[in-house]
Scaffold this active site. Structure first.
Site, PDB file in Angstrom:
ATOM      1  CE  LYS A   1      -3.884   1.987   2.640  1.00  0.00           C
ATOM      2  NZ  LYS A   1      -4.771   1.761   3.808  1.00  0.00           N
TER       3      LYS A   1
ATOM      4  CB  SER B   1      -8.262   0.852   5.790  1.00  0.00           C
ATOM      5  OG  SER B   1      -8.998   2.050   5.888  1.00  0.00           O
TER       6      SER B   1
ATOM      7  CB  SER C   1      -7.939   3.589   2.863  1.00  0.00           C
ATOM      8  OG  SER C   1      -7.080   3.028   3.858  1.00  0.00           O
TER       9      SER C   1
END
Length: 478
Positions: free
Chosen positions: A94, A188, A164
């Site tokens: 990420k 997330s 996210s």
């Protein structure tokens, strides 16, 4: 029941392509020389080229870096120096996670010129284990959202990937990475994992160090893996844990063997089934699939125990009362210097956080302390709690609200965070795994939550379940 073919250990979807291997399958294939790290990484990079125009999972693909690392891994393994199951395996990170020499954009124009000077702890530990980084995956800007608008759902391009860590989840679901790392502050990791039909693990708060990871809210942030199977999640977690004094929240937990065995007998395991909160305002198809999955745990020998979720009415105000002011404090300087570089949705949240008082924040911290105490008491009566991960499957991109059967209207973001937030507030481990699909073919997730540092137990329960049901497989390329 016999384990599904997915766990024997080879391709996740029956394909002959190396990108379809699970992490455990890839490790076994590399160890037995049925495939080389170079072949594996090349296959994943070709898969990225195939799916990325539709998927939008990656901020950047580091193909040259990955091929060089794969050649190094192949030489080490051929020379009799294997590093373990992650050696030569393609991974995505990420884009909040620093890798020295690479940008960390947080999917934001604010970070357009950023380049990391040092490795984050988790990136360094994965590199030490021999993992090969194929790229940085998209996040909702600065992890402050539940949809990741840059990325499409792996199963339907017109639907949200969740957030996210949307890029991380979609990449794993489509075979564009064997595993990825995400972060979880209000759900997330688990929200996009559930919406894309993969496994996501939010470890106990403090178990995985966060040094070198861009923060959303320091008292809630976690780092963890997204994978195709529960066994894979255990393999990644083992490489990440360990105290790091550079993260003030990092703990020195005792060594644990996280990898679950082949046994599917859950006799003696007490599974808590919430009688409140987790099944309130939940899509009927989601509830039916999760209850069937809980029934499967009972068939495997677990004993079901009804539990009451304490302080349920305070979950969302506590989550927002902690996250919003902490995020605004982190972004205070750049919000004043370059406000126009933030996306409108994130900028509004950051500006709103500056209006919250110290009293509001302290009340949220007090509520969190009481909630943690109440959850510890509840978890004395059960070993894990089983519940839906999210109350509805992936919605169409741009859809702002959901209307429930009782007539109430809820924002999509509030709906997605509602069932995942308690594990962030209390810091307990939470594992999500796919347990079915709805009528539209969209994945449904169940989460298993355990006691602090009880990852081995939730992984054991999840692994037992997934070994006795058909695998979801990879999402299609088109």
């Amino acid at each position: 029941m016999q384990p599904h073919e997915q766990h024997k250990p080879y391709q996740a979807d029956g394909s002959d392509e190396p990108y379809a291997l699970t992490l455990a399958g890839a490790a076994e294939a590399v160890r037995t020389r049925r495939i080389s790290p170079v072949e594996l990484v090349d296959s994943v990079l070709k898969r990225i080229e195939q799916v990325e125009p539709r998927l939008g999972a990656f901020v950047t693909v580091t193909a040259d870096h990955a091929r060089e690392a794969a050649r190094k891994a192949e030489a080490e393994i051929s020379g009799g120096a294997p590093r373990g199951p992650l050696h030569g395996v393609p991974a995505g990170l990420k884009d909040l996670i620093d890798v020295a020499g690479m940008p960390t954009t947080a999917s934001s124009r604010v970070r357009a010129r950023h380049r990391a000077e040092t490795d984050s702890t988790v990136a360094a530990r994965l590199a030490s284990a021999g993992a090969v980084f194929v790229g940085k995956t998209h996040t909702h800007e600065f992890a402050y959202g539940l949809t990741t608008p840059q990325t499409a759902n792996a199963w339907a391009r017109e639907r949200v990937a969740g957030g996210s860590s949307g890029g991380s989840a979609a990449a794993v679901a489509a075979g564009a990475a064997t595993f990825t790392l995400g972060t979880d502050t209000g759900g997330s990791i688990r929200v996009p994992a559930a919406l894309n039909g993969v496994v996501g693990l939010k470890p106990t708060y403090g178990l995985v160090p966060r040094y070198g990871v861009t923060s959303l809210a320091w008292s809630l942030d976690h780092v963890g893996p997204l994978t195709r199977t529960v066994e894979d999640a255990a393999l990644v977690l083992a490489a990440l844990v360990g105290h790091d004094p550079r993260d003030p929240a990092s703990v020195a937990a005792p060594p644990v063997d996280y990898r679950p065995g082949a046994e599917t007998d859950l006799t003696g395991l007490r599974v808590g089934v919430p009688g409140n909160y987790y099944f309130d305002r939940v899509d009927p198809e989601v509830e039916a699939s999760v209850r069937r999955a809980i029934g499967r745990l009972e068939e495997l020998g677990a004993r079901l125990v009804e539990v009451e979720i304490p302080m349920a009415r305070y979950v969302q105000p506590t989550q927002w009362g902690l996250m919003v002011p902490e995020a605004s404090a982190y972004h205070e300087r750049t919000l004043r210097a370059v406000p126009g570089l933030y996306g409108a949705d994130v900028r509004v949240l950051l500006e709103a956080g500056e209006l919250m008082t110290a009293g509001d924040y302290l009340r949220a911290q007090r509520a969190r302390t009481l909630m943690q105490q109440a959850w510890r008491e509840m978890l004395k009566t059960v070993d894990v709690i089983a519940a839906p991960t999210v109350p509805l499957t992936a919605v169409e991109s741009g859809r702002p609200t959901v209307t429930w059967g009782d007539g109430s209207v809820e924002s999509v973001s509030d709906a997605y965070v509602r069932l995942s937030a308690p594990a962030d507030i209390t810091g307990v481990p939470s594992l999500t795994l796919p347990v079915g699909r709805d009528a539209a073919g969209m994945p449904i997730g169940m989460q298993l939550m355990g006691r602090p540092f009880g990852e081995a137990t939730v992984l054991r329960a999840g692994h037992a379940y997934e070994r006795t049901v058909p695998a979801l497989g990879l999402a299609p390329a088109a």
